[in-house]
Design a protein around this motif. Structure first.
Motif, PDB file in Angstrom:
ATOM      1  N   ASP A  94       8.854   3.812   6.271  1.00  0.00           N
ATOM      2  CA  ASP A  94       9.212   4.751   5.204  1.00  0.00           C
ATOM      3  C   ASP A  94       8.251   5.935   5.212  1.00  0.00           C
ATOM      4  O   ASP A  94       7.107   5.805   5.649  1.00  0.00           O
ATOM      5  CB  ASP A  94       9.130   4.059   3.839  1.00  0.00           C
ATOM      6  CG  ASP A  94      10.294   3.099   3.633  1.00  0.00           C
ATOM      7  OD1 ASP A  94      11.136   2.998   4.535  1.00  0.00           O
ATOM      8  OD2 ASP A  94      10.343   2.459   2.562  1.00  0.00           O
ATOM      9  N   ASP A  96       7.028   7.345   2.594  1.00  0.00           N
ATOM     10  CA  ASP A  96       6.220   7.453   1.374  1.00  0.00           C
ATOM     11  C   ASP A  96       4.894   6.687   1.439  1.00  0.00           C
ATOM     12  O   ASP A  96       4.242   6.494   0.420  1.00  0.00           O
ATOM     13  CB  ASP A  96       7.039   6.973   0.168  1.00  0.00           C
ATOM     14  CG  ASP A  96       7.523   5.536   0.349  1.00  0.00           C
ATOM     15  OD1 ASP A  96       7.115   4.897   1.330  1.00  0.00           O
ATOM     16  OD2 ASP A  96       8.308   5.069  -0.487  1.00  0.00           O
ATOM     17  N   GLN A  98       4.419   3.641   1.751  1.00  0.00           N
ATOM     18  CA  GLN A  98       4.462   2.259   1.241  1.00  0.00           C
ATOM     19  C   GLN A  98       4.389   1.275   2.401  1.00  0.00           C
ATOM     20  O   GLN A  98       4.101   0.101   2.202  1.00  0.00           O
ATOM     21  CB  GLN A  98       5.745   2.025   0.445  1.00  0.00           C
ATOM     22  CG  GLN A  98       5.653   2.544  -0.970  1.00  0.00           C
ATOM     23  CD  GLN A  98       6.754   1.979  -1.834  1.00  0.00           C
ATOM     24  OE1 GLN A  98       7.926   2.251  -1.599  1.00  0.00           O
ATOM     25  NE2 GLN A  98       6.394   1.202  -2.835  1.00  0.00           N
ATOM     26  N   ARG A 157      10.160  -6.343   4.061  1.00  0.00           N
ATOM     27  CA  ARG A 157      10.391  -4.896   4.048  1.00  0.00           C
ATOM     28  C   ARG A 157      11.183  -4.522   5.296  1.00  0.00           C
ATOM     29  O   ARG A 157      11.325  -5.342   6.213  1.00  0.00           O
ATOM     30  CB  ARG A 157       9.041  -4.150   4.092  1.00  0.00           C
ATOM     31  CG  ARG A 157       8.123  -4.454   2.956  1.00  0.00           C
ATOM     32  CD  ARG A 157       8.250  -3.493   1.828  1.00  0.00           C
ATOM     33  NE  ARG A 157       8.269  -2.100   2.222  1.00  0.00           N
ATOM     34  CZ  ARG A 157       8.656  -1.134   1.383  1.00  0.00           C
ATOM     35  NH1 ARG A 157       9.052  -1.420   0.163  1.00  0.00           N
ATOM     36  NH2 ARG A 157       8.645   0.127   1.757  1.00  0.00           N
ATOM     37  N   ARG A 201       4.204   4.121  -3.950  1.00  0.00           N
ATOM     38  CA  ARG A 201       4.544   5.374  -3.286  1.00  0.00           C
ATOM     39  C   ARG A 201       3.399   6.387  -3.332  1.00  0.00           C
ATOM     40  O   ARG A 201       2.768   6.536  -4.366  1.00  0.00           O
ATOM     41  CB  ARG A 201       5.688   5.984  -4.093  1.00  0.00           C
ATOM     42  CG  ARG A 201       6.873   6.225  -3.345  1.00  0.00           C
ATOM     43  CD  ARG A 201       7.945   6.787  -4.218  1.00  0.00           C
ATOM     44  NE  ARG A 201       9.107   6.719  -3.374  1.00  0.00           N
ATOM     45  CZ  ARG A 201       9.364   7.637  -2.470  1.00  0.00           C
ATOM     46  NH1 ARG A 201       8.645   8.708  -2.377  1.00  0.00           N
ATOM     47  NH2 ARG A 201      10.393   7.480  -1.664  1.00  0.00           N
TER      48      ARG A 201
HETATM   49 MG    MG Z   1       9.339   3.539  -1.041  1.00  0.00          MG
END
Ligand code: MG
Ligand code: UDP
Length: 316
Positions: A94, A96, A98, A157, A201
């Protein structure tokens, strides 16, 4: 030298991209034994994501990008990435932060032992997430693991590093209703689960609300299980059984006691109850028919409006 490809889906990530680039370039700097490629997938962002991604591609030789004609969703973005990466090892990440870039070093080491085909990450806690969301997420994992072949670990994830062989299989699975977490589990291969503490995030906001997550989990269940259809059948069999007993009861009562007019209220309840069950079952069946309709049309998963080079498939 082995090549590592990173697929980074981005939807309105203007606040995160510079941070991600800074973190990731540090990690790339430290992993000198590998060649890197990052493919940013701009999933029809309405902010400055595309401009930032374009400038990153100018600045860094290892950056490529794909920009969609509209928002197709993260699943389509991941698929576009899988279709266009050229690396020996491929990771989804991702934008962001994370999915910590730092972990990549250990993940590659684990893959290099040759014992595993993929290293997937798993959050061991859900700090920072609303309680109600965690509760439903836990329920979802319990249900889907019970009723489907998709082996999904709670807290899994999408962040995972895979060998080329695995990604080739994922690309070959070109179903339109995509639920990657299920696909990763369904195809098998040997996976190492890498636990880590949840991170919030870096900037910006999540694109998921409760409604979207609920829809996504239903997608997962319908894509990987026929159990809802079986439930419809069992309900049908159960109701038929009960009604046979009721008919017998009424016949015997008529023979023994005559036929006094009574039971209007209970009659209405039974009609409403059966009507409800019938609609429920038609609803379940329709969900599957709708999915079949989407598959039969064979529309592309994504449409590219702009990209960094000519090797990128414009439709996929
Ligand atoms: Mg995220
Ligand atoms: N994302 C995307 N298309 C979408 C929604 C999200 O490409 O329609 C990307 C987003 O930019 C991010 C990743 O998918 O890089 C995960 O999204 P988000 O952080 O909103 O999800 P969460 O981490 O809250 O599950």
């Amino acid at each position: 030298m082995k090549k590592i490809s990173l697929i980074v889906p981005c939807y309105n990530e203007e606040e995160c991209l510079a941070l991600y680039d800074a973190e990731m370039s540090k990690v790339i700097e430290q992993m000198k034994d590998y060649i890197f490629e990052i493919i940013y997938i701009d999933d029809g962002s309405e902010d400055k994501t595309l401009e930032i991604v374009r400038s990153l591609a100018e600045k860094r030789a290892y950056v490529r990008y794909i920009s969609f004609s509209r928002n197709f969703g993260k699943e389509a973005a991941m698929y576009a990435g899988f279709c266009n990466v050229t690396g020996d090892y491929i990771a989804i990440m991702d934008a962001d932060l994370q999915d910590p870039p730092e972990l990549l070093k250990n993940m590659v080491k684990i893959l290099e032992t040759g014992e595993y085909d993929s290293v997937a990450t798993r959050r061991v806690n859900r700090e920072g997430e609303p309680r109600i969301r965690s509760f439903f997420a836990k329920m979802f994992y319990k249900i889907i693991n019970k009723i489907s072949d998709a082996d999904i670990i709670d807290g899994a994830r999408d962040y995972r590093l895979m060998k080329r062989e695995m990604v080739d299989v994922i690309v070959a699975m070109c179903e339109r209703n995509r639920f990657s977490k299920g696909i990763f589990g369904w195809i098998g291969f040997r996976t190492y689960w890498y636990p880590y503490e949840n991170i919030e995030r870096a900037a910006g906001r999540t694109k998921w609300n409760f409604g979207k997550l609920f829809k996504y989990s239903l997608e997962g269940i319908i894509n990987f299980s026929h159990t809802p259809l079986h439930i419809a059948s069992y309900l049908g069999v159960g109701c038929t059984g009960i009604s046979l007993i009721a008919i017998l009861f009424i016949i015997i009562r008529k023979l023994l006691f005559g036929d006094p007019v009574q039971g209007w209220a209970s009659n209405t309840c039974v009609i409403l109850f059966l009507g409800g069950i019938q609609l429920f079952c038609i609803g379940i069946t329709s969900e599957y028919i709708a999915k079949m309709y989407t598959e039969i049309k064979e529309r592309p998963h994504y449409i590219v409006r702009e990209c960094s080079d000519d090797t990128i498939k414009k439709l996929g």
